[in-house]
Design a protein around this motif. Sequence first.
Motif, PDB file in Angstrom:
ATOM      1  N   ILE A  73       0.849  -1.192   0.000  1.00  0.00           N
ATOM      2  CA  ILE A  73       0.000   0.000   0.000  1.00  0.00           C
ATOM      3  C   ILE A  73       0.889   1.247   0.000  1.00  0.00           C
ATOM      4  O   ILE A  73       1.745   1.391   0.880  1.00  0.00           O
ATOM      5  CB  ILE A  73      -0.943   0.005   1.232  1.00  0.00           C
ATOM      6  N   PRO A  74       0.725   2.156  -0.965  1.00  0.00           N
ATOM      7  CA  PRO A  74       1.553   3.366  -0.987  1.00  0.00           C
ATOM      8  C   PRO A  74       1.414   4.149   0.328  1.00  0.00           C
ATOM      9  O   PRO A  74       0.306   4.339   0.831  1.00  0.00           O
ATOM     10  CB  PRO A  74       0.964   4.169  -2.158  1.00  0.00           C
ATOM     11  N   GLY A  75       2.528   4.530   0.902  1.00  0.00           N
ATOM     12  CA  GLY A  75       2.516   5.313   2.135  1.00  0.00           C
ATOM     13  C   GLY A  75       2.355   4.476   3.391  1.00  0.00           C
ATOM     14  O   GLY A  75       2.197   5.032   4.483  1.00  0.00           O
ATOM     15  N   ALA A  76       2.395   3.147   3.266  1.00  0.00           N
ATOM     16  CA  ALA A  76       2.269   2.293   4.458  1.00  0.00           C
ATOM     17  C   ALA A  76       3.387   2.642   5.445  1.00  0.00           C
ATOM     18  O   ALA A  76       4.562   2.690   5.067  1.00  0.00           O
ATOM     19  CB  ALA A  76       2.357   0.824   4.071  1.00  0.00           C
ATOM     20  N   PRO A  77       3.037   2.914   6.722  1.00  0.00           N
ATOM     21  CA  PRO A  77       4.029   3.467   7.653  1.00  0.00           C
ATOM     22  C   PRO A  77       5.131   2.485   8.066  1.00  0.00           C
ATOM     23  O   PRO A  77       6.206   2.913   8.422  1.00  0.00           O
ATOM     24  CB  PRO A  77       3.178   3.888   8.859  1.00  0.00           C
ATOM     25  N   TYR A  78       4.868   1.206   8.023  1.00  0.00           N
ATOM     26  CA  TYR A  78       5.883   0.248   8.485  1.00  0.00           C
ATOM     27  C   TYR A  78       6.190  -0.746   7.356  1.00  0.00           C
ATOM     28  O   TYR A  78       6.347  -1.947   7.596  1.00  0.00           O
ATOM     29  CB  TYR A  78       5.415  -0.462   9.754  1.00  0.00           C
ATOM     30  N   ALA A  79       6.277  -0.221   6.138  1.00  0.00           N
ATOM     31  CA  ALA A  79       6.415  -1.076   4.959  1.00  0.00           C
ATOM     32  C   ALA A  79       7.653  -1.975   5.046  1.00  0.00           C
ATOM     33  O   ALA A  79       7.605  -3.136   4.622  1.00  0.00           O
ATOM     34  CB  ALA A  79       6.466  -0.221   3.694  1.00  0.00           C
ATOM     35  N   ASP A  80       8.743  -1.461   5.607  1.00  0.00           N
ATOM     36  CA  ASP A  80       9.963  -2.283   5.690  1.00  0.00           C
ATOM     37  C   ASP A  80       9.728  -3.500   6.583  1.00  0.00           C
ATOM     38  O   ASP A  80      10.130  -4.615   6.252  1.00  0.00           O
ATOM     39  CB  ASP A  80      11.139  -1.465   6.243  1.00  0.00           C
ATOM     40  N   ALA A  81       9.099  -3.270   7.741  1.00  0.00           N
ATOM     41  CA  ALA A  81       8.838  -4.382   8.666  1.00  0.00           C
ATOM     42  C   ALA A  81       7.811  -5.344   8.064  1.00  0.00           C
ATOM     43  O   ALA A  81       7.936  -6.565   8.211  1.00  0.00           O
ATOM     44  CB  ALA A  81       8.344  -3.852  10.005  1.00  0.00           C
ATOM     45  N   TRP A  82       6.829  -4.793   7.368  1.00  0.00           N
ATOM     46  CA  TRP A  82       5.759  -5.634   6.821  1.00  0.00           C
ATOM     47  C   TRP A  82       6.194  -6.395   5.573  1.00  0.00           C
ATOM     48  O   TRP A  82       5.519  -7.334   5.143  1.00  0.00           O
ATOM     49  CB  TRP A  82       4.527  -4.770   6.525  1.00  0.00           C
ATOM     50  N   ALA A  83       7.302  -5.993   4.981  1.00  0.00           N
ATOM     51  CA  ALA A  83       7.812  -6.716   3.803  1.00  0.00           C
ATOM     52  C   ALA A  83       8.616  -7.952   4.199  1.00  0.00           C
ATOM     53  O   ALA A  83       9.033  -8.728   3.344  1.00  0.00           O
ATOM     54  CB  ALA A  83       8.679  -5.781   2.962  1.00  0.00           C
ATOM     55  N   GLN A  84       8.843  -8.143   5.488  1.00  0.00           N
ATOM     56  CA  GLN A  84       9.647  -9.273   5.972  1.00  0.00           C
ATOM     57  C   GLN A  84       8.816 -10.565   5.961  1.00  0.00           C
ATOM     58  O   GLN A  84       7.593 -10.521   6.071  1.00  0.00           O
ATOM     59  CB  GLN A  84      10.127  -9.012   7.409  1.00  0.00           C
ATOM     60  N   PRO A  85       9.493 -11.710   5.874  1.00  0.00           N
ATOM     61  CA  PRO A  85       8.766 -12.990   5.887  1.00  0.00           C
ATOM     62  C   PRO A  85       8.411 -13.469   7.293  1.00  0.00           C
ATOM     63  O   PRO A  85       8.193 -14.659   7.521  1.00  0.00           O
ATOM     64  CB  PRO A  85       9.751 -13.948   5.215  1.00  0.00           C
ATOM     65  N   SER A  86       8.391 -12.551   8.261  1.00  0.00           N
ATOM     66  CA  SER A  86       7.956 -12.865   9.626  1.00  0.00           C
ATOM     67  C   SER A  86       7.525 -11.560  10.283  1.00  0.00           C
ATOM     68  O   SER A  86       7.826 -10.467   9.781  1.00  0.00           O
ATOM     69  CB  SER A  86       9.090 -13.491  10.449  1.00  0.00           C
ATOM     70  N   LEU A  87       6.853 -11.701  11.419  1.00  0.00           N
ATOM     71  CA  LEU A  87       6.450 -10.517  12.190  1.00  0.00           C
ATOM     72  C   LEU A  87       7.582 -10.005  13.082  1.00  0.00           C
ATOM     73  O   LEU A  87       7.392  -9.035  13.817  1.00  0.00           O
ATOM     74  CB  LEU A  87       5.243 -10.867  13.077  1.00  0.00           C
TER      75      LEU A  87
END
Length: 407
Positions: free
Chosen positions: A45-59
Motif C-alpha cells: 500500500i503506498p505510504g504504508a508506515p511500516y512497509a519495511d517491517a511488513w515486507a519481511q517474511p515474519s512478524l
Amino acid sequence: MSDPFDLPAAHPFGIHNLPYAVFEHDGTSRVGSRLGDHVVDLCSIPGAPYADAWAQPSLDAFLALTLADWRHARAWLQELLSDREEQPALAGHLIALDEVTLRLPFTVGDYVDFYASEHHATNVGRIFRPDGEALTPNWKHLPIGYHGRSGTVVVSGTEIIRPCGQRKAPSDPAPVFGPSIRLDIEAELGFVVGGSPTTLGRPVSVGESDEHLFGVVLLNDWSARDIQAWEYVPLGPFLGKSFATSISPWVVTMEALRAARVALPGQDPEPLPYLRGEPTADGATTAYGLDIDYDVEWNGTLVSRPPYRTMYWSPAQMLAHMTVNGATIAPGDLFGSGTISGPERDQRGSFLELSWSGQEPVTLSDGSTRSFLEDGDTVTLRASAPGPDGSVIGLGECTGRIRPATP
Ligand code: CA
C-alpha cells in the motif's frame, strides 16, 4: 466471499479486529492483515508506515517496535480501510484468503507454558493424585509454569506425528517403549511478546505488561499423557509435551482485545505485592482477565466450549512472575496460558478431563467413541471475543491432524 468493505457488524474479521499473519503469495512471504475473507497486503500500500517491517517474511521486525508504533499502525489501517474514497484503490491490495498460504507468523524465542486455570489444575490433580490435595500448596500464590521447546512450535495445519516414549502404569512392573496410547490436546491461549528486549535483573511489573504484550494466538499444547505421567516427577513436563505445539496463523493484537478485558474471577488469598494489579483510568485493573469463548472440535464434532474468562491468573501476572527473578524477555517470546477449563464438563479444555482419564468416553457425531486421539483424528480450536460496539473479534482457528508414529 463477502464484500470486504461491506461486512456484517458481527463479522469476526471486521475493522475492529485487524490481526496480523505472514502469508505466502506469488512466491514471497510477507506480513498481512485481514479484512473479512481477504488478506490486506500491507507493504504494497503506498505510504504504508511500516512497509519495511511488513515486507519481511515474519512478524519479527514489527514485534520489535513499540506499543506506540503498534497503535499508530492500527489507527492508520482502520482509517484507511474505513475511507470510502480509498476503497476502490485499496481493492488492488487485497488478496482472497484461499489464494495464500499462511506461515508460522514469527520466530518463536523462549517458550513458557503456564497452568493458570483453577478448574484444569483441580481436575488434573484429582486424576493424577487421587489421594492428595487437588491443588498443590503453591498454586494460589504463583502462576505455575515450565519452559517448553520453542523449536517445535508449528503453525495450524501442520500434521502432528504421534510421539514415542516410555510409559509405565502404576501397576506395571517396568516401563515399556512405544507410541503414546494417551495422546491428548490442551486448548490454550498463547501470548506473543513484543517491544524492547529487557535487561537481565530488571523485572517487568504487572503495570508494564502493555508495553510487552503484542497479541494472542490460539495454542494447542499436544500432550502425551502416558509419557507425561511417568516422566514428570520431580522436574515437570518434558518429552510428553515437547514434540509439538500448534498455534494459529493470525496474531490478534491486545489492542483489538481491549473491549474483551474483564475482571479476574477472584484471587483468594491476595497474591504478593509484585503480582497485584493497579487500578487503571477506566476503572479496570492492570491484572485483567479476557472474555474469550472457545470451541473445541474433534473430527468435526463440537465437544467442548472452554471459557477463558474463568482463568485464575492474568496474562500480566504471568509476565510479571516470569521476569521477577530478573530473567529477560524479548520480542518473539511466547507463553501459553495453560489449558482453559471451566467449571462444567462441557467446558473442559483437554480430553484427559473430558473423558475423566478414559472413564467417561466422548461420543462423536459418527457414533464412535473416544477418550484419547486416534491416528487420523483432527482437532480444531476456534475462538472469539467481544469487540467494541457489539462487534466480534475472531481469533480464527488452530487445527492439527494426527499421523501414525514414525516406525
Ligand atoms: Ca499446557
